[in-house]
Write a protein that holds these residues in place. Structure first.
Motif, short mmCIF file in Angstrom:
data_model
loop_
_atom_site.label_atom_id
_atom_site.label_comp_id
_atom_site.label_asym_id
_atom_site.label_seq_id
_atom_site.Cartn_x
_atom_site.Cartn_y
_atom_site.Cartn_z
N CYS A 63 42.77 32.81 36.14
CA CYS A 63 42.61 33.51 37.43
C CYS A 63 43.91 34.20 37.83
CB CYS A 63 42.23 32.52 38.54
SG CYS A 63 40.57 31.92 38.44
N ILE A 64 45.02 33.47 37.69
CA ILE A 64 46.31 34.03 38.13
C ILE A 64 46.70 35.24 37.28
CG2 ILE A 64 48.80 33.56 38.37
CD1 ILE A 64 48.06 30.63 38.85
N SER A 67 44.46 38.46 37.15
CA SER A 67 44.60 39.29 38.36
C SER A 67 45.90 40.10 38.30
CB SER A 67 44.62 38.42 39.62
OG SER A 67 43.47 37.66 39.68
N VAL A 68 46.99 39.43 37.89
CA VAL A 68 48.28 40.13 37.77
C VAL A 68 48.16 41.25 36.73
CG1 VAL A 68 50.72 39.88 37.13
CG2 VAL A 68 49.60 38.11 38.49
N ALA A 70 45.50 42.87 35.87
CA ALA A 70 44.67 43.97 36.39
C ALA A 70 45.50 44.91 37.26
CB ALA A 70 43.49 43.41 37.17
N ILE A 71 46.43 44.33 38.04
CA ILE A 71 47.30 45.17 38.89
C ILE A 71 48.20 46.03 37.99
CG2 ILE A 71 49.12 45.18 40.66
CD1 ILE A 71 48.07 42.46 41.57
N SER A 74 46.15 48.80 36.29
CA SER A 74 45.77 49.94 37.13
C SER A 74 46.98 50.82 37.43
CB SER A 74 45.09 49.46 38.42
OG SER A 74 45.87 48.50 39.05
N ASN A 75 48.18 50.24 37.37
CA ASN A 75 49.39 51.06 37.57
C ASN A 75 49.77 51.86 36.34
OD1 ASN A 75 50.02 50.53 40.29
ND2 ASN A 75 50.80 48.53 39.74
N THR A 172 36.98 38.95 43.57
CA THR A 172 37.09 38.90 45.04
C THR A 172 38.05 39.94 45.61
OG1 THR A 172 36.67 36.55 44.84
CG2 THR A 172 37.46 37.30 46.97
N ALA A 173 39.23 40.06 44.98
CA ALA A 173 40.24 40.99 45.52
C ALA A 173 39.68 42.42 45.56
CB ALA A 173 41.49 40.94 44.67
N VAL A 177 38.78 45.04 48.95
CA VAL A 177 39.21 46.43 49.10
C VAL A 177 38.01 47.36 49.30
CG1 VAL A 177 40.47 48.33 48.00
CG2 VAL A 177 41.28 46.00 47.74
N ILE B 51 33.23 36.39 49.84
CA ILE B 51 34.69 36.55 49.76
C ILE B 51 35.38 35.25 50.18
CG2 ILE B 51 36.67 37.73 50.83
CD1 ILE B 51 34.91 40.31 50.77
N ALA B 54 35.53 32.30 47.54
CA ALA B 54 36.52 32.22 46.45
C ALA B 54 37.65 31.25 46.78
CB ALA B 54 37.04 33.61 46.11
N VAL B 80 46.60 30.75 42.97
CA VAL B 80 45.43 31.64 42.78
C VAL B 80 45.03 32.27 44.12
CG1 VAL B 80 43.01 31.75 42.08
CG2 VAL B 80 44.57 30.31 40.81
N ILE B 83 47.44 34.88 45.03
CA ILE B 83 47.27 36.07 44.18
C ILE B 83 46.09 36.91 44.67
CG2 ILE B 83 46.59 36.80 41.84
CD1 ILE B 83 49.41 35.98 41.70
N ILE B 84 44.99 36.26 45.07
CA ILE B 84 43.82 37.01 45.56
C ILE B 84 44.23 37.86 46.76
CG2 ILE B 84 41.53 36.86 46.64
CD1 ILE B 84 41.13 34.22 45.14
N THR B 87 46.69 40.60 45.64
CA THR B 87 46.00 41.65 44.88
C THR B 87 45.24 42.57 45.82
OG1 THR B 87 45.63 39.97 43.20
CG2 THR B 87 44.51 42.04 42.87
N ALA B 88 44.55 41.95 46.80
CA ALA B 88 43.79 42.77 47.76
C ALA B 88 44.73 43.70 48.52
CB ALA B 88 43.03 41.86 48.72
N ARG B 91 46.08 46.45 46.07
CA ARG B 91 45.03 47.43 45.74
C ARG B 91 44.72 48.32 46.93
NH1 ARG B 91 40.22 45.02 42.01
NH2 ARG B 91 41.49 44.39 40.24
N ALA B 92 44.76 47.71 48.13
CA ALA B 92 44.49 48.51 49.33
C ALA B 92 45.59 49.55 49.53
CB ALA B 92 44.40 47.59 50.53
#
Lengths: 236, 94
Positions: A63-64, A67-68, A70-71, A74-75, A172-173, A177, B51, B54, B80, B83-84, B87-88, B91-92
């Motif tokens: 999970c950690i 997610s990192v 993916a960021i 995308s950059n 979720t993140a 957005v 949401i 999670a 975790v 990080i969620i 990340t949000a 991304r925003a």
């Protein structure tokens, strides 16, 4: 159902379905798919968990770092030509699909009580999965499952179960957005999430009981399908 | 095949979340046919519930590790959640 069976979110089927049949714009289809994946993850991981197919020591670092990754992905995507990458990755996925089929049945798989795979190796795999899923626009599961199965020697069932739990958290993140910027079409969430979750329940129920060999063939077929799709997108 | 320990607490929690979300979504579909606005808000509520689910699921995982005195993974599960949120935010901004 396909997503639940394979421990993926379901976006691999849902997104093309929404964009081609319902003519939904890509970003709206992705937003809807992410919301549905959160629900699908709960129902699928429950079915896999009942059968002891979720390893939380694998889920947490996945999970950690996914997610990192993916960021990061995308950059970096701005600097990397996505079309060429898709073609290269289509070949890599084809190779991986055949490796999954060819993996020897008597090869020893990780058992409960074995030494942990090590945070570093899980972190590296999850980072790559996150980066490539962002670069290629695919869910992390299609990269995480073969990597965990082939590189960390986990059973393919545990790889799918742990991936089913992980994707719900990592989705979720993105959902936050999409919800905040209004991309998520809230009038469509009801039927889509209910449909995907019902299919996910059936798929994961079957997936948790299916023989490893059957799952390997179905997974390899899904990878080949995605490889062809990616190749066609790349040469377009 | 390797069989990992089944945590009944996480199973029950996930089942409750799912039933709650499905009930709200079913209402959103049924009521949405008569009043689109209420259906829209019920859909919004369902996504918010998903949401929120999670971090709740991750807290349950951290309790799973706490029960087993695994401090390292307990802390990792809290990361975790962090990080969620991060990340949000990132991304925003992007």
């Amino acid at each position: 159902m396909v997503g639940g069976f394979l421990g993926l979110g379901g976006g691999i089927v849902l997104v093309p379905f929404l964009t081609t049949i319902f003519k939904m714009p890509m970003h709206q289809a992705v937003a809807l798919s992410l919301a549905a994946i959160m629900a699908n993850s709960i129902v699928s991981s429950n079915n896999y968990m009942k059968k002891g197919m979720v390893d939380f020591k694998l889920v947490t670092p996945l999970c950690i770092f996914a997610s990192v990754g993916a960021i990061l992905g995308s950059n970096v995507s701005v600097y990397i030509p996505g079309d060429y990458l898709k073609i290269v990755f289509a070949f890599a996925m084809t190779y991986t699909a055949f490796t999954i089929i060819r993996k020897k049945r008597n090869e020893r798989e990780r058992e409960v009580g074995d030494a942990e795979p090590g945070l570093t190796s899980v972190a590296v795999i999850a980072l790559f999965a996150g980066v490539f899923s962002a670069l290629l626009g695919v869910g992390g599961g299609i990269i995480i499952i073969p990597a965990v199965y082939l590189l960390l020697n986990y059973d393919i069932g545990v790889a799918r179960g742990s991936s089913a739990f992980t994707i719900g958290i990592t989705a979720t993140a993105g959902s936050i957005v999409y919800l905040l910027n209004g991309t998520l079409q809230l009038d469509s969430v009801g039927p889509v999430i209910i449909g995907l979750t019902a299919g996910g329940w059936v798929g994961s129920w079957l997936g948790a009981r299916a023989k490893s060999l059957v799952v390997r063939y179905v997974f390899a077929a899904a990878m080949l399908y995605l490889a062809v799709r990616m190749f066609l997108q790349g040469i377009e | 095949m390797a069989k990992f320990e089944v945590d009944q607490g996480i199973l029950k929690l996930q089942r409750i979340i799912l039933i709650l979300v499905m009930m709200v979504l079913a209402l959103a579909v049924i009521i949405g046919m008569y009043d689109a606005k209420i259906g829209y808000y019920l859909g919004y509520t369902a996504v918010i519930l998903l949401i929120i689910a999670a971090p709740i699921r991750i807290i349950a995982v951290s309790k799973y590790f706490k029960k087993r005195n695994d401090r390292r993974y307990e802390l990792l599960s809290y990361i975790v959640i962090l990080i969620i949120i991060l990340t949000a935010i990132i991304r925003a901004i992007i």
